[in-house]
Design a protein around this motif. Structure first.
Motif, PDB file in Angstrom:
ATOM      1  N   ALA A  83       0.763  -1.238   0.233  1.00 15.84           N
ATOM      2  CA  ALA A  83      -0.044  -0.042   0.049  1.00 15.84           C
ATOM      3  C   ALA A  83       0.986   1.277  -0.096  1.00 15.84           C
ATOM      4  N   ILE A  84       2.051   1.296   0.765  1.00 10.11           N
ATOM      5  CA  ILE A  84       2.905   2.451   0.887  1.00 10.11           C
ATOM      6  C   ILE A  84       3.573   2.805  -0.675  1.00 10.11           C
ATOM      7  N   ARG A  85       3.595   1.586  -1.322  1.00 14.98           N
ATOM      8  CA  ARG A  85       4.102   1.905  -2.855  1.00 14.98           C
ATOM      9  C   ARG A  85       2.919   2.540  -3.916  1.00 14.98           C
ATOM     10  N   GLY A  86       1.744   2.778  -3.216  1.00 12.36           N
ATOM     11  CA  GLY A  86       0.564   2.775  -3.904  1.00 12.36           C
ATOM     12  C   GLY A  86      -0.358   1.875  -4.504  1.00 12.36           C
ATOM     13  N   ARG A  87      -0.247   0.650  -4.034  1.00 10.16           N
ATOM     14  CA  ARG A  87      -1.201  -0.443  -4.428  1.00 10.16           C
ATOM     15  C   ARG A  87      -2.525  -0.101  -3.673  1.00 10.16           C
ATOM     16  N   THR A  88      -3.667  -0.514  -4.021  1.00  5.67           N
ATOM     17  CA  THR A  88      -4.825  -0.709  -3.239  1.00  5.67           C
ATOM     18  C   THR A  88      -5.023  -2.119  -2.870  1.00  5.67           C
ATOM     19  N   VAL A  89      -5.097  -2.025  -1.465  1.00  7.29           N
ATOM     20  CA  VAL A  89      -4.813  -3.394  -0.876  1.00  7.29           C
ATOM     21  C   VAL A  89      -6.014  -3.875   0.201  1.00  7.29           C
ATOM     22  N   SER A  90      -6.761  -4.886   0.046  1.00  9.80           N
ATOM     23  CA  SER A  90      -7.690  -5.471   1.188  1.00  9.80           C
ATOM     24  C   SER A  90      -7.019  -6.499   1.836  1.00  9.80           C
ATOM     25  N   VAL A  91      -7.499  -6.591   3.113  1.00  6.86           N
ATOM     26  CA  VAL A  91      -7.119  -7.901   3.826  1.00  6.86           C
ATOM     27  C   VAL A  91      -8.335  -8.428   4.353  1.00  6.86           C
ATOM     28  N   LEU A  92      -8.437  -9.601   4.205  1.00  4.01           N
ATOM     29  CA  LEU A  92      -9.666 -10.795   4.543  1.00  4.01           C
ATOM     30  C   LEU A  92      -8.896 -11.573   5.839  1.00  4.01           C
ATOM     31  N   ASP A  93      -9.374 -11.070   7.142  1.00  2.00           N
ATOM     32  CA  ASP A  93      -9.047 -11.859   8.252  1.00  2.00           C
ATOM     33  C   ASP A  93      -9.840 -13.270   8.581  1.00  2.00           C
ATOM     34  N   GLU A 123     -11.497   0.854   7.082  1.00  2.00           N
ATOM     35  CA  GLU A 123     -10.523   1.279   6.362  1.00  2.00           C
ATOM     36  C   GLU A 123      -9.246   1.801   7.233  1.00  2.00           C
ATOM     37  N   GLY A 124      -8.126   1.617   7.190  1.00  2.00           N
ATOM     38  CA  GLY A 124      -7.059   1.981   7.987  1.00  2.00           C
ATOM     39  C   GLY A 124      -5.773   2.740   7.225  1.00  2.00           C
ATOM     40  N   ASP A 125      -4.921   2.766   7.916  1.00  2.00           N
ATOM     41  CA  ASP A 125      -3.907   3.554   7.038  1.00  2.00           C
ATOM     42  C   ASP A 125      -3.543   3.038   5.816  1.00  2.00           C
ATOM     43  N   PHE A 126      -3.138   4.038   4.841  1.00  2.00           N
ATOM     44  CA  PHE A 126      -2.830   3.719   3.458  1.00  2.00           C
ATOM     45  C   PHE A 126      -3.904   3.192   2.811  1.00  2.00           C
ATOM     46  N   GLY A 127      -5.172   3.469   3.066  1.00  2.00           N
ATOM     47  CA  GLY A 127      -6.161   2.959   2.499  1.00  2.00           C
ATOM     48  C   GLY A 127      -6.505   1.574   2.450  1.00  2.00           C
ATOM     49  N   ILE A 128      -5.799   0.787   3.331  1.00  2.00           N
ATOM     50  CA  ILE A 128      -6.146  -0.593   3.269  1.00  2.00           C
ATOM     51  C   ILE A 128      -7.547  -0.918   3.894  1.00  2.00           C
ATOM     52  N   GLN A 129      -8.045  -1.691   3.105  1.00  2.00           N
ATOM     53  CA  GLN A 129      -9.552  -2.300   3.683  1.00  2.00           C
ATOM     54  C   GLN A 129      -9.420  -3.644   4.572  1.00  2.00           C
ATOM     55  N   LEU A 158     -17.231 -13.873   1.575  1.00  2.00           N
ATOM     56  CA  LEU A 158     -16.638 -13.997   0.014  1.00  2.00           C
ATOM     57  C   LEU A 158     -17.654 -13.115  -0.824  1.00  2.00           C
ATOM     58  N   SER A 159     -18.892 -13.366  -0.659  1.00  2.00           N
ATOM     59  CA  SER A 159     -20.024 -12.843  -1.741  1.00  2.00           C
ATOM     60  C   SER A 159     -20.723 -11.744  -1.390  1.00  2.00           C
ATOM     61  N   HIS A 160     -20.551 -11.305  -0.190  1.00  2.00           N
ATOM     62  CA  HIS A 160     -21.375 -10.312   0.126  1.00  2.00           C
ATOM     63  C   HIS A 160     -20.630  -8.845   0.791  1.00  2.00           C
ATOM     64  N   VAL A 161     -19.230  -8.940   0.424  1.00  2.00           N
ATOM     65  CA  VAL A 161     -18.626  -7.838   0.680  1.00  2.00           C
ATOM     66  C   VAL A 161     -18.518  -6.896  -0.716  1.00  2.00           C
ATOM     67  N   ASP A 162     -18.322  -5.694  -0.409  1.00  2.00           N
ATOM     68  CA  ASP A 162     -18.097  -4.789  -1.548  1.00  2.00           C
ATOM     69  C   ASP A 162     -16.801  -4.394  -1.632  1.00  2.00           C
ATOM     70  N   TYR A 163     -15.953  -5.303  -2.285  1.00  2.00           N
ATOM     71  CA  TYR A 163     -14.584  -5.274  -2.452  1.00  2.00           C
ATOM     72  C   TYR A 163     -14.146  -4.293  -3.433  1.00  2.00           C
ATOM     73  N   GLY A 164     -14.954  -3.903  -4.453  1.00  2.00           N
ATOM     74  CA  GLY A 164     -14.434  -2.686  -5.214  1.00  2.00           C
ATOM     75  C   GLY A 164     -13.404  -3.106  -5.993  1.00  2.00           C
ATOM     76  N   GLU A 165     -12.571  -2.280  -6.700  1.00  2.00           N
ATOM     77  CA  GLU A 165     -11.395  -2.396  -7.607  1.00  2.00           C
ATOM     78  C   GLU A 165     -10.228  -2.302  -6.599  1.00  2.00           C
ATOM     79  N   ARG A 166      -9.460  -3.481  -6.696  1.00  2.00           N
ATOM     80  CA  ARG A 166      -8.207  -3.437  -5.655  1.00  2.00           C
ATOM     81  C   ARG A 166      -7.191  -4.195  -6.576  1.00  2.00           C
TER      82      ARG A 166
ATOM     83  N   MET B   1     -13.874   3.826  -4.116  1.00  2.00           N
ATOM     84  CA  MET B   1     -14.436   4.130  -2.875  1.00  2.00           C
ATOM     85  C   MET B   1     -15.880   3.497  -2.840  1.00  2.00           C
ATOM     86  N   PRO B   2     -16.285   2.380  -1.734  1.00  2.00           N
ATOM     87  CA  PRO B   2     -17.526   2.160  -1.916  1.00  2.00           C
ATOM     88  C   PRO B   2     -18.707   3.170  -1.567  1.00  2.00           C
ATOM     89  N   GLU B   3     -20.032   2.975  -1.986  1.00  2.00           N
ATOM     90  CA  GLU B   3     -21.062   3.964  -1.642  1.00  2.00           C
ATOM     91  C   GLU B   3     -21.244   3.847  -0.257  1.00  2.00           C
TER      92      GLU B   3
END
Lengths: 307, 307
Positions: A83-93, A123-129, A158-166, B1-3
């Protein structure tokens, strides 16, 4: 002393292994080669999860087999490094019973909410979701879900999260090689690869090997092995001590025929930065541990043609 | 950014929570207060497991919620400390996916066999008897059992093992608070108490707290909290470093109202002795870690009126 006569060796448990046709719920999924399996499997893969996850370029699973080797530490730091190098990143725990990601990534207390297109990650630091049961449960709550509840919750994530473009989705798997790991490997379409985390002791390699073998059984590309807690630099005298020995990760990589990604040393600052919700790769970018993580991130991005 | 409009908070998962009457297999077991539950439960408790385990004086569960904090290390060393002072001790390794006990206790390669009265445990140093899937599975094997298979295997280990007459049975539980932990707490008659293992970081206490709460929900006495990996003495300069901070275990004990049993320091010798199958309490009896374990063993024996 028990009677020793009439002994015979035990090769397997006497539990029912018969097929009930419920392929997508079966623990023998990766051992089965029935054509019907593929039919059932595809029904899931082309289902809703494939749509919600369509905007994610690369899905990366982080697993270990064993607990407490630093899966969440590696996940949160790799995600932050990218994320620091500009990637859009999500984390699923994916650890339902003991989610650590919200605390480690500084989003504890923020709650998941449902928007028009589904569950909106916090959403956390560096736009990490971040998506985690830790953002739903109270600290005092105890989950005692068995398999079906876990599978249903996995499908919901998996099926009900609004992941968006990452660019990246990291999936942090819990210990073990069963329910949760198999669910993710069965239901997530197109996992780009897996990172297997281990620690130096030989006894840990037996378990990490099982995790690597599970990926291989499931046909998932293994980016490689990370050896965490590898060596400790005494801050007083500078001497380097292998508190937990050294080299187990490299040995495992050779044994299983997958690449060795690197070693992350022990450092008191690492657990401190997790406790205050700031991954060390952001808090201490010049530390040897952070440099190791950045190198691992480079290797993965090279693998995926992102560099 | 999601709605973000139309948001509503998520309080629970949309999975089916309805009762199917299969109490002994239910993940809501400890939350349920239906009288029918007791009927089903007793049917199990007075079943075969109660007979096979009748000769065991004290059954002790070792759990953590989190993985990799040293449950197996604490189990194998407590068992050894008690066996050295002449107690008859058995260890049940309940970690099906990643069994470490056979390696740590030097019985790897010895196989479980069936005798006249059931499965005969393998025997290690000081007469300690060990029951583990690690004594059945090959190193390369991967278990991907979901809940039913795990429950059946648990019942097999509980009801078909020839435990004989023993002072202690230690049950080493895998990470998590679900399937395996609940199975043991549901099916084992008369657990004398539980030892909860944690490590210093605050992030670990969230998970260890869930394990402690699970014991409390299940009505199981908690002997106390052990803080493992607590401080490290540099062998070069003697300076003591809190690699993973310190005091988290004591804080957790205060928060949950259970006793604090003691701290076990980090020591390179500890993981070495696990790797060669010799618990450190036997290999290095004068080390601070060994002295800590002996003190914990004393506390437990005092609790049980064995001293």
């Amino acid at each position: 002393m028990p009677e020793k006569s009439n002994e015979r060796s035990i090769e397997h448990f006497h539990v029912d292994m018969s097929c009930d046709g419920q392929c997508e719920a079966c623990e023998k999924f990766f051992d089965c080669d029935s054509p019907q399996k593929t039919v059932n499997y595809e029904r899931r893969r082309i289902g809703r999860a494939k749509k919600t996850m369509a905007g994610i370029k690369h899905i990366i699973a982080v697993l270990a087999g064993k607990g407490g080797v630093g899966k969440s530490l590696v996940t949160s730091n790799l995600a932050t490094a990218l994320a620091i190098r500009g990637r859009t990143v999500s984390v699923l725990d994916q650890d339902f019973d003991g989610p650590c990601i919200p605390k480690m990534m500084g989003v504890l207390g923020k709650k998941l909410v449902i928007g028009k297109k589904g569950i909106i990650p916090v959403e956390g630091d560096f736009g990490i979701q971040v998506i985690s049961t830790g953002s739903i449960l109270k600290d005092e709550a105890v989950l005692t879900w068995f398999h079906k509840m876990r599978r249903n919750a996995t499908e919901e994530f998996l099926s009900h999260v609004d992941y968006g473009e990452r660019d990246y989705l990291f999936i942090d798997l819990p210990p073990g090689t069963s329910s949760d790991s198999v669910n993710i490997m069965t239901f997530v379409p197109n996992i780009a690869g897996a990172v297997v985390v281990t620690i130096p002791p030989i006894v840990s390699q037996i378990v990490a090997r099982r995790a690597t073998r599970l990926c291989q059984k499931a046909g998932i590309n293994v980016f490689g092995i990370v050896e965490n807690m590898s060596g400790y630099v005494c801050p007083e005298c500078g001497s380097v001590e292998d508190i937990m020995q050294s080299g187990g990760g490299q040995q495992l990589a050779e044994d299983t025929g997958v690449p060795f990604l690197g070693k992350i040393p022990l450092d008191p600052k690492l657990s401190e930065s997790s406790d205050v919700g700031k991954p060390f790769v952001a808090a201490f970018p010049d530390s040897p541990a952070s440099r190791a993580v950045v190198t691992i991130a480079d290797t993965i991005e090279n693998n995926l043609g992102m560099l």
